[in-house]
Design an enzyme around this catalytic site. Structure first.
Site, short mmCIF file in Angstrom:
data_model
loop_
_atom_site.label_atom_id
_atom_site.label_comp_id
_atom_site.label_asym_id
_atom_site.label_seq_id
_atom_site.Cartn_x
_atom_site.Cartn_y
_atom_site.Cartn_z
N VAL A 12 42.46 33.52 -77.59
CA VAL A 12 41.59 32.56 -76.91
C VAL A 12 41.51 31.26 -77.71
O VAL A 12 41.55 30.16 -77.14
CB VAL A 12 40.18 33.17 -76.69
CG1 VAL A 12 39.20 32.13 -76.16
CG2 VAL A 12 40.27 34.36 -75.73
N ASP A 101 33.48 44.04 -72.74
CA ASP A 101 33.15 45.19 -71.88
C ASP A 101 32.86 46.44 -72.70
O ASP A 101 32.20 47.37 -72.23
CB ASP A 101 34.32 45.46 -70.93
CG ASP A 101 35.66 45.53 -71.65
OD1 ASP A 101 35.86 44.74 -72.60
OD2 ASP A 101 36.50 46.37 -71.30
N TYR A 124 33.80 49.01 -82.83
CA TYR A 124 34.02 47.63 -82.36
C TYR A 124 32.94 47.23 -81.34
O TYR A 124 32.31 46.18 -81.48
CB TYR A 124 35.43 47.54 -81.74
CG TYR A 124 35.67 46.28 -80.93
CD1 TYR A 124 35.89 45.04 -81.55
CD2 TYR A 124 35.68 46.32 -79.53
CE1 TYR A 124 36.12 43.90 -80.80
CE2 TYR A 124 35.91 45.18 -78.78
CZ TYR A 124 36.13 43.97 -79.42
OH TYR A 124 36.34 42.84 -78.67
N1 LIG Z 1 41.40 41.18 -77.06
C1 LIG Z 1 40.71 41.77 -76.10
O1 LIG Z 1 41.22 42.60 -75.34
C2 LIG Z 1 39.27 41.41 -75.87
C3 LIG Z 1 38.54 42.08 -74.86
C4 LIG Z 1 37.21 41.73 -74.64
C5 LIG Z 1 36.62 40.75 -75.41
N2 LIG Z 1 37.33 40.13 -76.38
C6 LIG Z 1 36.66 39.12 -77.19
O2 LIG Z 1 37.24 37.86 -76.90
C7 LIG Z 1 37.21 37.04 -78.07
C8 LIG Z 1 38.59 36.50 -78.36
O3 LIG Z 1 39.46 37.61 -78.57
P1 LIG Z 1 41.01 37.44 -78.83
O4 LIG Z 1 41.70 38.49 -78.05
O5 LIG Z 1 41.40 36.00 -78.66
O6 LIG Z 1 41.07 37.85 -80.35
P2 LIG Z 1 42.32 37.79 -81.37
O7 LIG Z 1 43.53 37.30 -80.67
O8 LIG Z 1 42.37 39.10 -82.06
O9 LIG Z 1 41.87 36.67 -82.37
C9 LIG Z 1 40.79 36.86 -83.22
C10 LIG Z 1 40.85 35.81 -84.30
O10 LIG Z 1 39.78 36.10 -85.20
C11 LIG Z 1 40.27 35.87 -86.51
N3 LIG Z 1 39.58 36.66 -87.51
C12 LIG Z 1 39.49 38.01 -87.59
N4 LIG Z 1 38.88 38.35 -88.74
C13 LIG Z 1 38.59 37.18 -89.38
C14 LIG Z 1 37.98 36.88 -90.62
N5 LIG Z 1 37.53 37.84 -91.45
N6 LIG Z 1 37.85 35.58 -90.97
C15 LIG Z 1 38.31 34.61 -90.18
N7 LIG Z 1 38.92 34.83 -89.00
C16 LIG Z 1 39.05 36.11 -88.61
C17 LIG Z 1 41.73 36.29 -86.48
O11 LIG Z 1 42.38 35.63 -87.55
P3 LIG Z 1 43.91 35.94 -87.94
O12 LIG Z 1 44.72 35.27 -86.85
O13 LIG Z 1 44.05 35.29 -89.27
O14 LIG Z 1 44.02 37.43 -87.96
C18 LIG Z 1 42.17 35.84 -85.10
O15 LIG Z 1 42.76 34.58 -85.13
C19 LIG Z 1 36.62 37.91 -79.17
O16 LIG Z 1 35.25 37.68 -79.26
C20 LIG Z 1 36.83 39.32 -78.68
O17 LIG Z 1 35.90 40.23 -79.22
C21 LIG Z 1 38.64 40.43 -76.62
#
Ligand SMILES: NC(=O)c1ccc[n+]([C@@H]2O[C@H](COP(=O)([O-])OP(=O)(O)OC[C@H]3O[C@@H](n4cnc5c(N)ncnc54)[C@H](OP(=O)(O)O)[C@@H]3O)[C@@H](O)[C@H]2O)c1
Length: 288
Positions: A12, A101, A124
């Site tokens: 995102v 979700d 999580y």
């Molecule tokens: N993925 C799903 O299926 C899903 C479903 C429902 C809701 N969501 C929510 O949607 C939002 C966006 O998700 P996404 O899929 O875009 O997530 P993502 O692709 O996993 O990206 C998460 C980002 O958070 C960073 N991060 C993790 N730990 C960190 C730390 N200790 N310090 C600094 N940065 C850190 C990661 O950094 P690095 O790149 O360095 O690892 C990564 O760039 C989140 O709130 C997630 O919970 C996601």
């Protein structure tokens, strides 16, 4: 408007940085600039930047790994957003945050509304729920957007796994009894942009909203839809039950969220999941 974006390297986070400019002044924080396991470093960064808006696209999203890494997961998904929210409240800044979700137990048979009882089935989900609560308790202006099954052309996600596996295996066994709405990172970014536009016009309604693609499918249905669009090689897809694919973290069976409150408050809906998949596959075809 000065906007501080956390999670700039995530699915995102990256989508938010492509396309139309998000803000007059955009400051992007990745893990390099700010480690979210350290809430003090979050606070310091917010105090230094003094943003008008914070968008938190960072999260600990490794759902299975979280089962054995609880402290880091809660630090990133609960303590860090709470720190962002209290700093935002102190500055009079707004916070946009994403949740999931997976805060629900998945036993309901119809789509979940915002006021439905939560009951996360894994670490999580519990950490994301605590993050939501910390934000609400900070007393500032916030929008929490619960979304689901996020995917896109960047990062680690189901679409990319399927596209890799189709050339490695003639047959894939995919879970067919969990339902949800696959939502593209691009669609989430587009909707966030619209929310920020409305905010600039003075239209801001703090609260919790469900914001997913329209419609619903299963992982099996999603896989089939991906292979229909990807062309050859197309593996045969066998439908299996959750019990046949054990994972460290339990998942909700029903992940479908109702988008009615979001549509009523913001006046638009995200496209249907099939349309979002078409758009993501079109971008993929254009760059390959
Ligand atoms: N993925 C799903 O299926 C899903 C479903 C429902 C809701 N969501 C929510 O949607 C939002 C966006 O998700 P996404 O899929 O875009 O997530 P993502 O692709 O996993 O990206 C998460 C980002 O958070 C960073 N991060 C993790 N730990 C960190 C730390 N200790 N310090 C600094 N940065 C850190 C990661 O950094 P690095 O790149 O360095 O690892 C990564 O760039 C989140 O709130 C997630 O919970 C996601």
């Amino acid at each position: 408007m000065r906007l501080l974006l956390f999670g700039g390297n995530g699915q995102v986070g990256r989508a938010l940085q492509s396309g139309e400019t998000l803000a007059d002044e955009l400051i992007v924080a990745t893990r390099r600039e700010c480690d979210l396991t350290d809430a003090e470093s979050v606070r310091r960064l917010v105090r230094r930047v003094r943003p008008n808006v914070i968008v938190n696209a960072a999260a600990y999203t490794a759902v299975d790994k979280a089962e054995s890494d609880r402290d880091s997961c809660f630090a990133v998904n609960a303590a860090a957003p709470a720190a962002m929210a209290s700093e935002a409240a102190a500055l009079g800044a707004r916070l946009v945050h994403y949740s999931t979700d997976y805060v629900f137990d998945g036993m309901k048979t119809t789509p979940y509304a915002e006021e439905d009882a939560t009951g996360p089935r894994n670490v999580y989900g519990a950490s994301k729920l605590e993050g939501e609560q910390g934000i609400a308790e900070a007393g500032g202006e916030f929008v929490v957007l619960r979304t689901s099954w996020v995917y896109g052309n960047h990062g680690t996600n189901f679409l990319k796994t399927m596209l890799r596996l189709r050339s490695e295996r003639p047959e894939l066994r995919i879970v067919a009894d969990q339902r949800g709405a696959p939502t593209s990172a691009d669609a989430i970014a587009e909707a966030t942009r619209e929310i920020l536009k409305q905010a600039r016009k003075g239209d801001w309604r703090s609260g919790m909203y469900h914001m997913t693609a329209g419609g619903a499918t299963t992982w099996y249905g999603f896989a089939k839809a991906i292979f229909e669009r990807a062309g050859e090689p197309a593996p045969s897809v066998i439908a299996i039950n959750t019990a046949e694919y054990p994972t460290p973290a339990a998942r909700p069976m029903n992940s479908v969220l109702s988008n009615e409150k979001f549509a009523a408050y913001f006046g638009f809906r995200l496209p249907e999941w099939e349309q979002q998949l078409d758009a993501v596959m079109a971008v993929r075809a254009a760059v390959s």
